[in-house]
Scaffold this motif. Structure first.
Motif, PDB file in Angstrom:
ATOM      1  N   THR A 234       3.022  10.041  -7.836  1.00  0.00           N
ATOM      2  CA  THR A 234       3.007   9.173  -9.016  1.00  0.00           C
ATOM      3  C   THR A 234       1.916   9.636  -9.976  1.00  0.00           C
ATOM      4  O   THR A 234       2.141   9.728 -11.183  1.00  0.00           O
ATOM      5  CB  THR A 234       2.798   7.706  -8.607  1.00  0.00           C
ATOM      6  OG1 THR A 234       3.882   7.312  -7.772  1.00  0.00           O
ATOM      7  CG2 THR A 234       2.722   6.797  -9.826  1.00  0.00           C
ATOM      8  N   ASP A 235       0.745   9.940  -9.441  1.00  0.00           N
ATOM      9  CA  ASP A 235      -0.352  10.429 -10.278  1.00  0.00           C
ATOM     10  C   ASP A 235       0.019  11.742 -10.964  1.00  0.00           C
ATOM     11  O   ASP A 235      -0.314  11.942 -12.131  1.00  0.00           O
ATOM     12  CB  ASP A 235      -1.622  10.620  -9.453  1.00  0.00           C
ATOM     13  CG  ASP A 235      -2.245   9.305  -9.002  1.00  0.00           C
ATOM     14  OD1 ASP A 235      -1.861   8.249  -9.547  1.00  0.00           O
ATOM     15  OD2 ASP A 235      -3.094   9.336  -8.099  1.00  0.00           O
TER      16      ASP A 235
ATOM     17  N   LYS B 290      -0.218   7.879   0.781  1.00  0.00           N
ATOM     18  CA  LYS B 290      -1.031   8.827   0.002  1.00  0.00           C
ATOM     19  C   LYS B 290      -0.148   9.803  -0.763  1.00  0.00           C
ATOM     20  O   LYS B 290      -0.413  10.110  -1.916  1.00  0.00           O
ATOM     21  CB  LYS B 290      -1.982   9.606   0.923  1.00  0.00           C
ATOM     22  CG  LYS B 290      -3.144   8.806   1.416  1.00  0.00           C
ATOM     23  CD  LYS B 290      -4.146   8.640   0.310  1.00  0.00           C
ATOM     24  CE  LYS B 290      -5.408   8.020   0.859  1.00  0.00           C
ATOM     25  NZ  LYS B 290      -6.350   7.681  -0.158  1.00  0.00           N
TER      26      LYS B 290
ATOM     27  N   GLU C  97       1.503   8.032  -3.735  1.00  0.00           N
ATOM     28  CA  GLU C  97       0.493   7.787  -4.758  1.00  0.00           C
ATOM     29  C   GLU C  97       0.149   9.087  -5.496  1.00  0.00           C
ATOM     30  O   GLU C  97       0.034   9.101  -6.717  1.00  0.00           O
ATOM     31  CB  GLU C  97      -0.753   7.206  -4.094  1.00  0.00           C
ATOM     32  CG  GLU C  97      -1.824   6.775  -5.063  1.00  0.00           C
ATOM     33  CD  GLU C  97      -2.980   6.125  -4.337  1.00  0.00           C
ATOM     34  OE1 GLU C  97      -4.125   6.471  -4.665  1.00  0.00           O
ATOM     35  OE2 GLU C  97      -2.743   5.281  -3.451  1.00  0.00           O
ATOM     36  N   ARG C  98       0.025  10.160  -4.748  1.00  0.00           N
ATOM     37  CA  ARG C  98      -0.296  11.462  -5.354  1.00  0.00           C
ATOM     38  C   ARG C  98       0.828  11.941  -6.265  1.00  0.00           C
ATOM     39  O   ARG C  98       0.586  12.443  -7.364  1.00  0.00           O
ATOM     40  CB  ARG C  98      -0.553  12.491  -4.254  1.00  0.00           C
ATOM     41  CG  ARG C  98      -0.993  13.812  -4.767  1.00  0.00           C
ATOM     42  CD  ARG C  98      -1.421  14.712  -3.624  1.00  0.00           C
ATOM     43  NE  ARG C  98      -1.438  16.069  -4.095  1.00  0.00           N
ATOM     44  CZ  ARG C  98      -1.069  17.108  -3.386  1.00  0.00           C
ATOM     45  NH1 ARG C  98      -0.689  16.952  -2.142  1.00  0.00           N
ATOM     46  NH2 ARG C  98      -1.107  18.308  -3.881  1.00  0.00           N
TER      47      ARG C  98
ATOM     48  N   GLN D 269       0.837  -1.185   0.000  1.00  0.00           N
ATOM     49  CA  GLN D 269       0.000   0.000   0.000  1.00  0.00           C
ATOM     50  C   GLN D 269       0.884   1.251   0.000  1.00  0.00           C
ATOM     51  O   GLN D 269       1.499   1.574   1.007  1.00  0.00           O
ATOM     52  CB  GLN D 269      -0.888   0.024   1.260  1.00  0.00           C
ATOM     53  CG  GLN D 269      -1.937  -1.052   1.294  1.00  0.00           C
ATOM     54  CD  GLN D 269      -3.052  -0.763   0.303  1.00  0.00           C
ATOM     55  OE1 GLN D 269      -3.308   0.382  -0.042  1.00  0.00           O
ATOM     56  NE2 GLN D 269      -3.711  -1.806  -0.154  1.00  0.00           N
ATOM     57  N   PRO D 270       0.969   1.959  -1.136  1.00  0.00           N
ATOM     58  CA  PRO D 270       1.793   3.166  -1.129  1.00  0.00           C
ATOM     59  C   PRO D 270       1.145   4.231  -0.252  1.00  0.00           C
ATOM     60  O   PRO D 270      -0.066   4.251  -0.063  1.00  0.00           O
ATOM     61  CB  PRO D 270       1.799   3.602  -2.599  1.00  0.00           C
ATOM     62  CG  PRO D 270       0.596   2.967  -3.193  1.00  0.00           C
ATOM     63  CD  PRO D 270       0.331   1.719  -2.412  1.00  0.00           C
TER      64      PRO D 270
END
Length: 162
Positions: free
Chosen positions: A105-106, A99, A102-103, A96-97
């Motif tokens: 990367t997005d 937040k 993940e943000r 689970q990356p």
């Protein structure tokens, strides 16, 4: 999945037209139209990406002029196939990356895809999606932005202000 009717030919003089199928009304609607192909392809790619992000499976037909008449192009050929599924994380990577990770990367993904769009690649095939994911996973944001800048310059656009 119910079958979709064929896209009707757009009315009027031949030009570039992107038609989208709306399952809720069981009808086709014009999504973009222009005398020039590039803006229609750009709009088609953006709309397709938006629909896919919403979890929808877009049905698209691209119409264009040919020899003074209309020519219908297959929607899948016009915009590419559905994006590839996300690859499994490598062993040893956190399941689970966070937040923030993940943000970031997005953000890198968004920057790179926007630059590819400006360079003329409006919707990506599965191999292209995998390549974008590999670049995003391996490079930091500054490097991805630099690559995006190169793509924008190669496309002949002026660099962004600010």
């Amino acid at each position: 999945m119910p079958s979709r009717p064929q896209s009707p030919q757009p009315p009027g003089t031949p030009r570039w037209v992107a038609m989208f199928y709306e399952p809720s009304s069981a009808s086709w609607r014009v999504g973009a139209e222009s005398s020039y192909r590039v803006p229609v392809l750009y709009a088609l790619g953006e709309m397709t990406q938006t629909l896919r992000a919403r979890g929808e499976d877009p049905a698209v037909t691209l119409w264009g002029p040919k020899d003074g008449g209309w020519q219908r192009m297959d929607g899948a050929a016009a915009v590419g196939a559905a994006p590839a599924t996300a690859p499994e994380p490598p062993t040893g990577a956190p399941a689970q990356p966070t937040k923030l990770a993940e943000r970031m990367t997005d953000r890198r993904h968004q920057v790179l895809v926007a630059a590819l769009n400006r360079a003329g690649l409006y919707d990506l095939a599965p191999d292209d999606q995998a390549a974008v994911e590999a670049v995003v996973d391996q490079l930091d944001e500054t490097t991805v932005r630099r690559v995006a800048h190169w793509l924008t310059r190669a496309a002949g656009e002026a660099p962004p202000v600010g």
